[in-house]
Design a protein around this motif. Structure first.
Motif, mmCIF file in Angstrom:
data_model
loop_
_atom_site.group_PDB
_atom_site.id
_atom_site.type_symbol
_atom_site.label_atom_id
_atom_site.label_comp_id
_atom_site.label_asym_id
_atom_site.label_seq_id
_atom_site.Cartn_x
_atom_site.Cartn_y
_atom_site.Cartn_z
ATOM 1 N N ALA A 7 0.187 -5.699 -11.085
ATOM 2 C CA ALA A 7 -0.610 -5.427 -9.897
ATOM 3 C C ALA A 7 -0.978 -6.751 -9.255
ATOM 4 O O ALA A 7 -1.001 -7.785 -9.910
ATOM 5 C CB ALA A 7 -1.861 -4.654 -10.270
ATOM 6 N N VAL A 8 -1.277 -6.691 -7.979
ATOM 7 C CA VAL A 8 -1.765 -7.875 -7.271
ATOM 8 C C VAL A 8 -3.187 -7.581 -6.821
ATOM 9 O O VAL A 8 -3.452 -6.559 -6.181
ATOM 10 C CB VAL A 8 -0.878 -8.228 -6.062
ATOM 11 N N TRP A 9 -4.087 -8.461 -7.188
ATOM 12 C CA TRP A 9 -5.495 -8.391 -6.822
ATOM 13 C C TRP A 9 -5.794 -9.622 -5.986
ATOM 14 O O TRP A 9 -5.531 -10.738 -6.419
ATOM 15 C CB TRP A 9 -6.347 -8.412 -8.084
ATOM 16 N N LEU A 10 -6.338 -9.412 -4.801
ATOM 17 C CA LEU A 10 -6.750 -10.533 -3.973
ATOM 18 C C LEU A 10 -8.247 -10.438 -3.720
ATOM 19 O O LEU A 10 -8.775 -9.344 -3.466
ATOM 20 C CB LEU A 10 -6.004 -10.544 -2.638
ATOM 21 N N GLN A 11 -8.914 -11.566 -3.783
ATOM 22 C CA GLN A 11 -10.358 -11.633 -3.588
ATOM 23 C C GLN A 11 -10.642 -12.699 -2.546
ATOM 24 O O GLN A 11 -10.174 -13.837 -2.655
ATOM 25 C CB GLN A 11 -11.037 -12.001 -4.906
ATOM 26 N N ALA A 12 -11.392 -12.345 -1.497
ATOM 27 C CA ALA A 12 -11.824 -13.288 -0.468
ATOM 28 C C ALA A 12 -13.327 -13.098 -0.296
ATOM 29 O O ALA A 12 -13.765 -12.074 0.231
ATOM 30 C CB ALA A 12 -11.096 -13.046 0.848
ATOM 31 N N GLY A 13 -14.094 -14.030 -0.824
ATOM 32 C CA GLY A 13 -15.546 -13.851 -0.831
ATOM 33 C C GLY A 13 -15.890 -12.699 -1.752
ATOM 34 O O GLY A 13 -15.394 -12.612 -2.872
ATOM 35 N N HIS A 14 -16.720 -11.781 -1.277
ATOM 36 C CA HIS A 14 -17.099 -10.609 -2.085
ATOM 37 C C HIS A 14 -16.109 -9.457 -1.956
ATOM 38 O O HIS A 14 -16.206 -8.478 -2.682
ATOM 39 C CB HIS A 14 -18.490 -10.110 -1.691
ATOM 40 N N HIS A 15 -15.170 -9.548 -1.029
ATOM 41 C CA HIS A 15 -14.248 -8.440 -0.773
ATOM 42 C C HIS A 15 -12.929 -8.616 -1.520
ATOM 43 O O HIS A 15 -12.434 -9.720 -1.659
ATOM 44 C CB HIS A 15 -13.999 -8.321 0.728
ATOM 45 N N TYR A 16 -12.395 -7.489 -1.993
ATOM 46 C CA TYR A 16 -11.139 -7.509 -2.743
ATOM 47 C C TYR A 16 -10.244 -6.369 -2.285
ATOM 48 O O TYR A 16 -10.695 -5.388 -1.681
ATOM 49 C CB TYR A 16 -11.396 -7.389 -4.252
ATOM 50 N N ALA A 17 -8.973 -6.482 -2.612
ATOM 51 C CA ALA A 17 -8.000 -5.396 -2.437
ATOM 52 C C ALA A 17 -7.048 -5.453 -3.628
ATOM 53 O O ALA A 17 -6.612 -6.523 -4.041
ATOM 54 C CB ALA A 17 -7.236 -5.539 -1.134
ATOM 55 N N ASP A 18 -6.759 -4.294 -4.194
ATOM 56 C CA ASP A 18 -5.897 -4.163 -5.373
ATOM 57 C C ASP A 18 -4.676 -3.354 -4.975
ATOM 58 O O ASP A 18 -4.812 -2.265 -4.410
ATOM 59 C CB ASP A 18 -6.677 -3.458 -6.483
ATOM 60 N N SER A 19 -3.494 -3.873 -5.270
ATOM 61 C CA SER A 19 -2.248 -3.199 -4.872
ATOM 62 C C SER A 19 -2.065 -1.850 -5.547
ATOM 63 O O SER A 19 -1.185 -1.088 -5.165
ATOM 64 C CB SER A 19 -1.044 -4.097 -5.158
ATOM 65 N N VAL A 93 -6.915 -7.817 2.603
ATOM 66 C CA VAL A 93 -7.395 -9.103 2.102
ATOM 67 C C VAL A 93 -6.221 -10.060 2.096
ATOM 68 O O VAL A 93 -5.126 -9.708 1.665
ATOM 69 C CB VAL A 93 -8.015 -8.976 0.691
ATOM 70 N N ARG A 94 -6.487 -11.269 2.575
ATOM 71 C CA ARG A 94 -5.455 -12.308 2.603
ATOM 72 C C ARG A 94 -5.951 -13.527 1.849
ATOM 73 O O ARG A 94 -7.086 -13.964 2.016
ATOM 74 C CB ARG A 94 -5.143 -12.718 4.041
ATOM 75 N N VAL A 95 -5.076 -14.081 1.009
ATOM 76 C CA VAL A 95 -5.316 -15.351 0.320
ATOM 77 C C VAL A 95 -4.034 -16.163 0.468
ATOM 78 O O VAL A 95 -3.005 -15.808 -0.103
ATOM 79 C CB VAL A 95 -5.668 -15.146 -1.163
ATOM 80 N N GLY A 96 -4.107 -17.239 1.254
ATOM 81 C CA GLY A 96 -2.902 -18.028 1.517
ATOM 82 C C GLY A 96 -1.827 -17.126 2.101
ATOM 83 O O GLY A 96 -2.086 -16.359 3.026
ATOM 84 N N PRO A 97 -0.610 -17.151 1.549
ATOM 85 C CA PRO A 97 0.472 -16.324 2.086
ATOM 86 C C PRO A 97 0.476 -14.891 1.533
ATOM 87 O O PRO A 97 1.358 -14.106 1.865
ATOM 88 C CB PRO A 97 1.729 -17.071 1.635
ATOM 89 N N HIS A 98 -0.492 -14.549 0.690
ATOM 90 C CA HIS A 98 -0.534 -13.239 0.037
ATOM 91 C C HIS A 98 -1.462 -12.293 0.796
ATOM 92 O O HIS A 98 -2.551 -12.675 1.213
ATOM 93 C CB HIS A 98 -1.022 -13.378 -1.407
ATOM 94 N N LEU A 99 -1.040 -11.026 0.932
ATOM 95 C CA LEU A 99 -1.812 -10.033 1.655
ATOM 96 C C LEU A 99 -1.701 -8.698 0.928
ATOM 97 O O LEU A 99 -0.601 -8.291 0.543
ATOM 98 C CB LEU A 99 -1.252 -9.901 3.077
ATOM 99 N N VAL A 100 -2.849 -8.031 0.709
ATOM 100 C CA VAL A 100 -2.853 -6.672 0.160
ATOM 101 C C VAL A 100 -3.543 -5.764 1.167
ATOM 102 O O VAL A 100 -4.633 -6.072 1.660
ATOM 103 C CB VAL A 100 -3.551 -6.586 -1.214
#
Length: 112
Positions: A7-19, A93-100
């Protein structure tokens, strides 16, 4: 039971998205971290986090009471712009080139 799932989990601040199909925000009370599901699969899971070298190990309980242990490995190129957007029942949620992306029936991981 041992189940392996990528799975891919991205976290930006308090917000997250899980694939795996849920997104929301996290809170921390000094002992446990709570993952509040606001989009996609409903619920809230509670756990603790610890470092194991480069990895982050999460252990806790699912909304149905079952327990879990997950090992999170950093994604390559995880530096760069971050952000989280919520609108019309979806969260991104986006972290660098990753987006969920997550909505009520769909989730997707993209690398830009």
């Amino acid at each position: 039971m041992l189940a392996e799932q990528e799975a891919v989990w991205l976290q930006a601040g308090h917000h997250y998205a899980d694939s795996r199909g849920f997104a929301g925000f996290t809170s921390f009370d000094g002992r446990e971290v709570r993952f509040h599901h606001e989009v996609g699969e409903p619920g809230e899971d509670v756990g603790s986090l610890r470092r194991d070298g480069e990895n982050l190990v999460e252990s806790g309980a699912n909304p149905d009471g079952t327990t879990f242990v997950e090992i999170w490995t950093p994604l390559p190129d995880g530096l760069g712009q971050t952000g989280s957007w919520t609108a019309a029942g979806c969260q991104v949620v986006r972290v660098g080139p990753h987006l969920v992306y997550v909505d009520a029936g769909t989730s997707a991981y993209l690398r830009m």
